[in-house]
Design an enzyme around this catalytic site. Structure first.
Site, mmCIF file in Angstrom:
data_model
loop_
_atom_site.group_PDB
_atom_site.id
_atom_site.type_symbol
_atom_site.label_atom_id
_atom_site.label_comp_id
_atom_site.label_asym_id
_atom_site.label_seq_id
_atom_site.Cartn_x
_atom_site.Cartn_y
_atom_site.Cartn_z
ATOM 1 N N ALA A 1 0.831 -1.200 0.000
ATOM 2 C CA ALA A 1 0.000 0.000 0.000
ATOM 3 C C ALA A 1 0.870 1.256 0.000
ATOM 4 O O ALA A 1 1.960 1.279 0.563
ATOM 5 C CB ALA A 1 -0.914 -0.005 1.227
ATOM 6 N N GLU B 1 0.689 -10.016 -0.790
ATOM 7 C CA GLU B 1 -0.724 -10.409 -0.814
ATOM 8 C C GLU B 1 -1.268 -10.477 -2.230
ATOM 9 O O GLU B 1 -2.074 -11.350 -2.553
ATOM 10 C CB GLU B 1 -1.530 -9.440 0.051
ATOM 11 C CG GLU B 1 -1.169 -9.572 1.529
ATOM 12 C CD GLU B 1 -1.933 -8.631 2.425
ATOM 13 O OE1 GLU B 1 -2.648 -9.113 3.321
ATOM 14 O OE2 GLU B 1 -1.800 -7.402 2.236
ATOM 15 N N GLU C 1 3.854 -5.888 8.020
ATOM 16 C CA GLU C 1 2.857 -4.966 8.570
ATOM 17 C C GLU C 1 3.014 -4.744 10.068
ATOM 18 O O GLU C 1 2.830 -3.624 10.563
ATOM 19 C CB GLU C 1 1.444 -5.479 8.255
ATOM 20 C CG GLU C 1 0.947 -5.156 6.853
ATOM 21 C CD GLU C 1 1.415 -6.132 5.796
ATOM 22 O OE1 GLU C 1 0.939 -6.058 4.657
ATOM 23 O OE2 GLU C 1 2.262 -6.993 6.111
#
Length: 265
Positions: free
Chosen positions: A73, A119, A139
């Site tokens: 992200a 992912e 993460e």
């Protein structure tokens, strides 16, 4: 089928590179191909195109450049409170990880695939990696959770204890180690990555496309159902294939000692 490069969004391109093979590229190399709103919208559109185009039987997904497949992200957008725009209602994160797909996708991992990048790769069906590629779910090191499927897909894909160690430490996994434990199908020099991924896609496309799709459906369901349910899913797949023209073409071509001419119908 055109070979023209299509700009689906500011962050995603699509090109038909060979018979029945589409090539989708995350094209934000200066940001290590991190997922922003443009990438999410573009990948969602790429899935829609490849699913509905009857001439596309297999898709390769890669990142621009040689540094990163996808760094996950875009943290700038998360810091600015725009995390929701990194997902789409139907596709989830990157418009991809939860998007229903019947046709096979191959991740051609051209560098780091971290966090959401791992992912995305896990949401594909096969992975071909460059020698310098690396995977990981860091993460927890940033106070986040790998909520785009990584926590359960990684635990299904590799030995449980190793998956939990990687998840809780956030450590990286080299391409070579990933291949040893079954996460990656092939590891090749960067110069050979595109050719190897394309060759794998073409090998898949040499088979009957409906049989491939139905077989993939059953294989994907293997971790989600018990044997009784899987027998029903398998029976449905067989009925679907038996009603296709290719069901007759395969045996006919074998008996006539010639390559089959698949119609995909």
């Amino acid at each position: 089928m055109s070979n023209d490069l299509r700009q689906l969004s500011a962050g995603v391109t699509l090109q038909y590179v060979a018979a029945h093979v589409a090539w989708v590229t995350l094209s934000r190399p200066k940001a290590r191909n991190a997922v922003d709103d443009d990438v999410a919208l573009g990948l969602e559109q790429a899935v829609a195109i490849t699913e509905t185009d009857v001439d596309i039987w297999c898709t390769v997904l890669t990142g621009a450049g040689e540094q990163a497949f996808c760094a996950g992200a875009d943290l700038r957008m998360i810091a600015e409170g725009e995390a929701a725009s990194l997902s789409t209602p139907s596709g989830g994160f990157a418009g991809f990880v939860n998007q229903p797909r019947q046709k096979p996708w191959i991740a051609a991992v051209n560098g780091y695939a971290l966090a959401g990048g791992t992912e995305i790769a896990l949401a594909c069906d096969l992975i071909v990696a460059a020698e310098h590629a690396a995977f990981g779910l860091p993460e927890v090191q940033r106070g986040l959770v790998a909520a785009a499927g990584g926590l359960y897909r990684l635990t299904r894909a590799i030995p449980r204890a190793l998956a939990i160690e990687l998840i809780l430490t956030g450590e990286h996994l080299s391409a070579q180690r990933a291949q040893q434990i079954g996460l990656v199908n092939h590891v090749v020099p960067m110069a050979e990555l595109q050719a190897r991924a394309l060759a794998l896609a073409q090998r898949i496309c040499a088979n009957a496309p409906i049989a491939v799709r139905e077989s993939l459906t059953v294989a994907r369901a293997a971790f989600d159902h018990d044997d009784r349910a899987l027998r029903q899913i398998s029976s449905h797949a067989m009925r679907t294939v038996a009603n296709s023209n290719d069901f007759k073409e395969g045996p006919r071509a074998f008996l006539e000692k010639r390559p089959p001419r698949w119609s995909g119908t």
